[in-house]
Design a protein around this motif. Structure first.
Motif, short mmCIF file in Angstrom:
data_model
loop_
_atom_site.label_atom_id
_atom_site.label_comp_id
_atom_site.label_asym_id
_atom_site.label_seq_id
_atom_site.Cartn_x
_atom_site.Cartn_y
_atom_site.Cartn_z
N LEU A 31 19.00 3.41 -12.14
CA LEU A 31 18.22 3.66 -10.93
C LEU A 31 18.91 4.69 -10.05
CD1 LEU A 31 15.83 3.06 -9.13
CD2 LEU A 31 17.09 1.13 -8.17
N ASN A 32 20.21 4.50 -9.80
CA ASN A 32 20.94 5.48 -8.98
C ASN A 32 21.03 6.83 -9.67
OD1 ASN A 32 21.93 4.70 -6.33
ND2 ASN A 32 22.97 3.02 -7.36
N SER A 33 21.20 6.83 -10.98
CA SER A 33 21.27 8.09 -11.72
C SER A 33 19.96 8.86 -11.60
CB SER A 33 21.59 7.82 -13.20
OG SER A 33 22.83 7.18 -13.33
N LEU A 34 18.83 8.14 -11.68
CA LEU A 34 17.52 8.77 -11.55
C LEU A 34 17.31 9.33 -10.16
CD1 LEU A 34 14.73 9.37 -12.78
CD2 LEU A 34 14.01 7.09 -12.04
N LEU A 35 17.70 8.57 -9.13
CA LEU A 35 17.53 9.02 -7.75
C LEU A 35 18.39 10.25 -7.45
CD1 LEU A 35 17.44 5.59 -5.87
CD2 LEU A 35 15.52 7.11 -6.34
N ASP A 91 21.99 12.07 -2.32
CA ASP A 91 23.17 12.83 -2.73
C ASP A 91 24.24 11.95 -3.34
OD1 ASP A 91 22.03 15.22 -1.79
OD2 ASP A 91 22.75 14.83 0.25
N GLN A 92 24.34 10.73 -2.82
CA GLN A 92 25.33 9.78 -3.28
C GLN A 92 24.64 8.50 -3.72
OE1 GLN A 92 28.56 10.44 -3.59
NE2 GLN A 92 28.36 12.49 -2.70
N PRO A 93 25.23 7.79 -4.69
CA PRO A 93 24.62 6.52 -5.12
C PRO A 93 24.47 5.54 -3.96
CG PRO A 93 26.33 7.21 -6.66
CD PRO A 93 26.43 8.13 -5.48
N VAL A 94 23.39 4.79 -3.99
CA VAL A 94 23.11 3.79 -2.96
C VAL A 94 23.62 2.44 -3.43
CG1 VAL A 94 21.29 2.63 -1.64
CG2 VAL A 94 21.09 5.06 -2.19
N GLN A 95 24.21 1.68 -2.52
CA GLN A 95 24.73 0.36 -2.85
C GLN A 95 23.58 -0.64 -2.86
OE1 GLN A 95 28.02 -0.04 -3.53
NE2 GLN A 95 27.80 -2.19 -4.07
N PHE A 96 23.05 -0.93 -4.05
CA PHE A 96 21.93 -1.86 -4.19
C PHE A 96 22.37 -3.30 -4.44
CE2 PHE A 96 19.58 2.07 -5.51
CZ PHE A 96 18.65 2.05 -4.48
N VAL A 97 23.58 -3.48 -4.93
CA VAL A 97 24.08 -4.82 -5.25
C VAL A 97 25.30 -5.13 -4.42
CG1 VAL A 97 23.13 -4.92 -7.58
CG2 VAL A 97 25.35 -3.85 -7.21
#
Length: 274
Positions: A118-122, A129-135
């Protein structure tokens, strides 16, 4: 007398595997540690326990609301769908129930972590710009809980909606009602007993949820079941843990008693309406 013999094995099983351990918990909450007043006093006055309880209530309320909203939409689609489409949709709903809750929690970790798909796709799409902390936060806990609870919300709602005569909505439409008005004034009120039933099931399950919040919360989001486990395993404080468990039981009993007065358990369990 013959009926009593048929019921006796189940009654004995319920007594020894449920009522006796429950009574033991009640005794521990009143006798372990410094006693009844100290144990329940700690539950009522401790700031960390208050924060944990507020976190539990907040997550349960949001999770229940989101689950019921999504479950209502899916159940409505199920009722309106053709037999073939309904079969495939029901299969998609039931298959997750056959998968271990532990497997599903770790699957969400794999999907939502910083290096997950998911973060890679976004990032690749340029949306972030940076991965989002989803967990390891409240969002991840609620997402995993909603995913787990959906079948338990959909099935009671579908059972209740299936018993609604579609001719009633058609009659409202024939009398000039707008489709949304016909839904709001006819279909929605008739489906409310199923909604109450789904609420009871989802909210009670959410209150005592342990595995998914423990994994997706990563120790940062602690709910009441995990807190009780920590008190026993790390603090060895059985008195306060038992007092918290007793409080949880009291809340669950109150929810069942209050909401159960409005729930249509006959339709949920497959019985006929009178």
């Amino acid at each position: 007398m013959m009926y009593f013999l048929f019921v006796l094995p189940a009654a004995l099983l319920l007594f020894f595997l449920y009522l006796v351990p429950l009574a033991r918990i009640l005794v521990i909450s009143a006798t372990d540690g410094q006693g009844l007043i100290a144990n329940y006093g700690a539950v009522l006055t401790s700031a960390p326990i208050h924060r944990m309880m507020w976190t539990t209530v907040e997550i349960c309320v949001i999770t229940t609301a989101a689950t019921l909203l999504i479950a209502y939409l899916i159940a409505y689609v199920l009722v309106q769908a053709s037999e073939r489409a309904r079969l495939w949709l029901m299969l998609c709903i039931l298959v997750p129930l056959w998968v271990s809750v532990l497997v599903r929690a770790f699957a969400w970790i794999a999907v939502l972590n910083n290096s997950g798909p998911l973060n890679s796709l976004l990032v690749a799409s340029g949306l972030i710009d940076q991965p989002v902390q989803f967990v390891r936060n409240q969002f991840g806990v609620m997402l995993g809980m909603v995913h787990y609870m959906l079948p338990f919300g959909i099935l009671p709602l579908y059972a209740a909606m299936k018993g609604i005569d579609p001719k009633l909505v058609s009659a409202a439409r024939a009398l000039g009602a707008h489709p949304f008005t016909a839904f709001r004034r006819v279909f929605l009120p008739l489906s409310l007993p199923g909604l109450y039933s789904a609420f009871v099931i989802v909210f009670i399950f959410s209150l005592g949820f342990y595995v998914t919040p423990a994994i997706l919360g990563g120790g940062r989001i602690v709910m009441i079941a995990e807190y009780i486990s920590l008190l026993i395993q790390q603090g060895y404080d059985w008195g306060i843990a038992a007092a918290l468990a007793t409080l949880l039981l009291a809340v669950v009993t109150a929810v069942v008693f209050i909401a159960g007065r409005f729930a249509d358990w006959d339709s949920v369990l497959g019985g006929s309406r009178r």
